[in-house]
Design a protein around this motif. Structure first.
Motif, PDB file in Angstrom:
ATOM      1  N   GLY A 143      53.216  23.095  66.588  1.00 13.14           N
ATOM      2  CA  GLY A 143      52.396  21.895  66.716  1.00 13.14           C
ATOM      3  C   GLY A 143      51.647  21.531  65.459  1.00 13.14           C
ATOM      4  O   GLY A 143      50.916  20.537  65.435  1.00 13.14           O
ATOM      5  N   ASP A 144      51.820  22.306  64.380  1.00 12.30           N
ATOM      6  CA  ASP A 144      51.124  22.021  63.122  1.00 12.30           C
ATOM      7  C   ASP A 144      51.800  20.871  62.378  1.00 12.30           C
ATOM      8  O   ASP A 144      53.027  20.748  62.380  1.00 12.30           O
ATOM      9  N   LEU A 145      50.971  20.069  61.722  1.00 19.46           N
ATOM     10  CA  LEU A 145      51.462  18.944  60.918  1.00 19.46           C
ATOM     11  C   LEU A 145      51.475  19.360  59.458  1.00 19.46           C
ATOM     12  O   LEU A 145      50.511  19.942  58.959  1.00 19.46           O
ATOM     13  N   MET A 146      52.565  19.048  58.744  1.00 20.78           N
ATOM     14  CA  MET A 146      52.705  19.522  57.361  1.00 20.78           C
ATOM     15  C   MET A 146      53.617  18.583  56.581  1.00 20.78           C
ATOM     16  O   MET A 146      54.239  17.675  57.144  1.00 20.78           O
ATOM     17  N   ALA A 147      53.678  18.823  55.261  1.00 18.29           N
ATOM     18  CA  ALA A 147      54.586  18.057  54.406  1.00 18.29           C
ATOM     19  C   ALA A 147      56.032  18.439  54.714  1.00 18.29           C
ATOM     20  O   ALA A 147      56.319  19.533  55.199  1.00 18.29           O
ATOM     21  N   ILE A 148      56.939  17.526  54.418  1.00 19.08           N
ATOM     22  CA  ILE A 148      58.366  17.803  54.611  1.00 19.08           C
ATOM     23  C   ILE A 148      58.916  18.427  53.330  1.00 19.08           C
ATOM     24  O   ILE A 148      58.820  17.811  52.260  1.00 19.08           O
ATOM     25  N   PRO A 149      59.457  19.633  53.367  1.00 13.74           N
ATOM     26  CA  PRO A 149      60.076  20.211  52.170  1.00 13.74           C
ATOM     27  C   PRO A 149      61.145  19.281  51.615  1.00 13.74           C
ATOM     28  O   PRO A 149      61.929  18.702  52.372  1.00 13.74           O
ATOM     29  N   ALA A 150      61.166  19.130  50.306  1.00 16.06           N
ATOM     30  CA  ALA A 150      62.060  18.153  49.675  1.00 16.06           C
ATOM     31  C   ALA A 150      63.523  18.415  49.993  1.00 16.06           C
ATOM     32  O   ALA A 150      64.324  17.480  50.078  1.00 16.06           O
TER      33      ALA A 150
END
Length: 257
Positions: A143-150
């Motif tokens: 449920g954590d929000l994070m950046a999308i790995p490139a």
């Protein structure tokens, strides 16, 4: 009658002896304690500095990574903390290593240890990508929000759209819906939340579905019943915002030539 005077004494006279001066000598054991107070701290500082210089001759030469990795690989993590190499074995900044690795998207758990004679061992556990939030963020299975790995391909992940205040609700509703639809192997391609928090779906069988704001789990089970009874290729939209039943909009009939 004349008195006879006493003849004056001639020659040197003795000076009265002065009382001998008593001198107090500091006991040897007190003098030794006094000097130890001065010498001991100097020796300790010298030993500390000299010892630190000696032990820092042993440096971190390598970084090794263990763990069940799917999104990242060991080389990715090592490149993130390559700066640790060359630091003293005993003074190496392990907290910095921990913080750097944990800041990487989808890294859920990190353990960092020094291993003799000169390497750092990093053990990691990844989160699992679950959905994309508003096309620019990733939601993990936790449920954590994070950046999308490139390098991560997110084309097959569900797109969840909505205001950030509804994110927790969206994640909860999404899980309930996916669980309900598991028997028919239909996936949610897009889950949208309106300004009022109402849920709308775009499914992998090309159905558009309106679930509303409440009773999402019960309505998802009702959706499953509709899927089992109706031919998927003839349905365009399903509206389940009712106490019972569903409103169906059918696909337009194609004229046969």
């Amino acid at each position: 009658m004349a008195s006879k005077k006493r003849a004056a004494q001639r020659g040197a006279t003795r000076r009265p002896e002065k009382a001998a001066r008593r001198e107090w000598h500091v006991p040897a054991w007190i003098r030794s304690i006094h000097w130890s107070w001065v010498v001991a701290p100097v020796l300790l500082v010298g030993l500390f500095l000299g010892g630190r210089e000696m032990v820092d001759r042993w440096t971190i030469q390598d970084v090794r990574v263990t763990g069940d990795l799917t999104v990242w690989n060991a080389a990715d993590i090592i490149s993130q903390v390559g700066w640790i190499k060359g630091q003293g074995f005993f003074s190496a900044d392990l907290q910095g290593v921990y913080d750097n690795v944990l800041s990487m998207p989808l890294i859920k758990e990190v353990r960092v240890k020094k291993r003799w004679p000169g390497y750092v061992e990093i053990t990691v556990r990844e989160d699992i990508p679950m959905a994309v939030w508003n096309s620019n963020k990733l939601i993990g299975i936790s449920g954590d929000l994070m950046a999308i790995p490139a390098h991560l391909n997110v084309d097959k992940l569900t797109l969840i759209q909505g205001d950030i205040e509804y994110m927790d609700k969206a994640v909860k509703d999404y899980r309930l819906i996916q669980q309900a639809l598991a028997p028919v192997q239909v996936n949610v391609r897009t889950l949208s939340l309106t300004e009022t928090g109402s849920v709308e779906l775009d499914l992998s069988n090309n159905w558009r579905v309106a679930l509303g704001r409440k009773n999402i789990e019960a309505r998802a089970r009702r959706l499953l019943k509709v899927m089992k009874r109706l031919p998927a290729d003839q349905v365009a939209e399903v509206d389940l915002r009712y106490g019972k039943g569903a409103a169906i909009r059918w696909q337009p009939q194609q004229e046969k030539g």
